[in-house]
Write an enzyme that holds these catalytic residues in place. Structure first.
Site, PDB file in Angstrom:
ATOM      1  CG  ASP A   1      -1.708   1.238   1.398  1.00 33.51           C
ATOM      2  OD1 ASP A   1      -2.391   1.615   0.418  1.00 33.51           O
ATOM      3  OD2 ASP A   1      -1.661   1.862   2.482  1.00 33.51           O
TER       4      ASP A   1
ATOM      5  CG  ASP B   1      -1.667   8.638   1.774  1.00 32.09           C
ATOM      6  OD1 ASP B   1      -0.792   8.898   2.613  1.00 32.09           O
ATOM      7  OD2 ASP B   1      -2.489   9.474   1.361  1.00 32.09           O
TER       8      ASP B   1
END
Lengths: 269, 269
Positions: A14, A16
């Site tokens: 991932d 952010d």
């Protein structure tokens, strides 16, 4: 960190909250990615964000000091475009979104058509208007299939919270009574697209992310391993409430990216 | 029509689907209103529409041959403005809507304030944008109370279906997790506003309308009598399904406005 003996062959990472906050890199994100690269372990970056092109996402990572190539970026827009092309090649699609979505649709060989689309595909659209909402409702009530890049309701920004694709979708769902096909996390469609690109089986792959409701749920939905890192949304304090609301548990919990590095290096030995 | 002996002293009359369709008057709407006027029976027109001012609604009725004065029109915008003024006189309000809403707020002595509003009041807004959605979410998450003029999802228009205030509200609710105070039908707030203006008690008033889910439900929620007229949304065929979905039954069912005229004249003798 649990002292697990699980070993994975590839990683979906991932962005952010996991590798950066806004424009600030999270400590050791650069080292983690360099070590993965050097050790030859396959990995991809996976983001629900549909507004940016893979090239823009990679440029942004490099700007922060995290090495990344365009072909290592899986966005929900690209996964949505390839999902539609997989359903019906050269479909007519009406896009509601930004440059990342438009580029993905064209690259997937789909035909932009606002007269009689087969699919309406919607992501975040910061130029969304009442007129767009009206057109979307008429297309979908007229029989077009409705694809949503990602269900995020609110996004952080330097100016404050911003409505996400899921918020715009709530209006379209209310108008039409139709539930969209959701591509982004926690759906497994984006994950399966990324697993295919890694060329591994789902059980050989682990998802690394900070969000129980999106990253970890998507990993579990796709049959992957899951590594929760407490660098973003989830903390030691709120973890029990996220376990309760998501109904899932990660395979491994790492307090920071240093712990993720150890785990990943251990697995790749 | 049932041969009921119920007698009411005043009437609240729905507009679209009851007295007209679009720009076309429903037969005997003009005669019904003239007979009510001549017999001295108190009545008001009640509409969920928040976009037009009472003056504009009256002008539109007169244009179709239905006599109406501005002071006989109850709109959800006027009821919303008076509801807010009743909660807190001279409140600061941020409007999301059209001229009918803005005029109602100013006439109720409220202060338009987009910096730190006490209330966000939202109706249909055909100039709604992503920027409006962002502002609404931040105001409400910042503590402003959220008032919705009416929950209608889709409206008919000459160009096709148009998203209503309730559709815009779905996006704001998704972004904030906050449910609005709903003023328009089926809420009883608009009805109680209209009953107060008639100067009657709720059980002395009957609601006349074509829609089980809005008019008849609102009448029952407000403790009024209810007269369903099969000129619009409800037909003899779909009535059982509406009874089932709304969970309510009207006191009287009239097939057309001629039957409403007979009932009303009989009551007023």
């Amino acid at each position: 960190m649990n002292t697990t003996t699980i070993s994975w062959k590839g990683y979906l990472i991932d962005l952010d909250g996991t590798l950066y906050h806004g424009s600030r890199m999270i400590p050791e994100a650069d080292t983690l990615i360099r070590e993965l690269e050097d050790s030859g372990v396959p990995y991809l970056f996976v983001t629900n964000n549909s507004s940016r092109t893979p090239g823009e996402v990679a440029a942004n990572l490099n700007l922060m000091g995290i090495p990344a190539k365009e072909e290592q970026i899986c966005t929900s827009a690209v996964a949505a475009a390839e999902y539609i092309a997989g359903q019906q090649p050269r479909s007519k699609v009406a896009p509601i979104g930004e440059s990342g979505l438009l580029e993905a649709l064209i690259n997937a060989g789909l035909i932009i058509d606002e007269d009689s689309p087969d699919f309406v595909v919607q992501g975040i659209d910061r130029s969304f208007t009442y007129e767009t909402l009206t057109k979307a409702a008429r297309w979908i009530l007229g029989g077009a299939r409705y694809v949503l890049t990602n269900p995020d309701l609110l996004l952080p920004s330097q100016e404050g919270l911003m409505p996400g694709a899921g918020t715009i979708s709530a209006a379209i769902r209310a108008a039409t009574g139709i539930e969209p096909i959701v591509i982004g996390k926690p759906s497994d469609i984006l994950m399966k697209h990324a697993i295919d690109r890694l060329g591994l089986r789902n059980e050989e792959v682990a998802v690394i992310g900070d969000n129980m409701l999106t990253d970890i749920s998507a990993g579990i939905n796709a049959g992957c391993g899951t590594i929760l890192v407490l660098t973003g949304v989830t903390t030691e304090e709120n973890l029990p409430s996220f376990v309760s609301s998501s109904g899932v548990n990660p395979d491994v919990i790492c307090r920071n990216l240093a712990e993720v590095r150890k785990l990943v290096l251990q697995s790749s030995i």
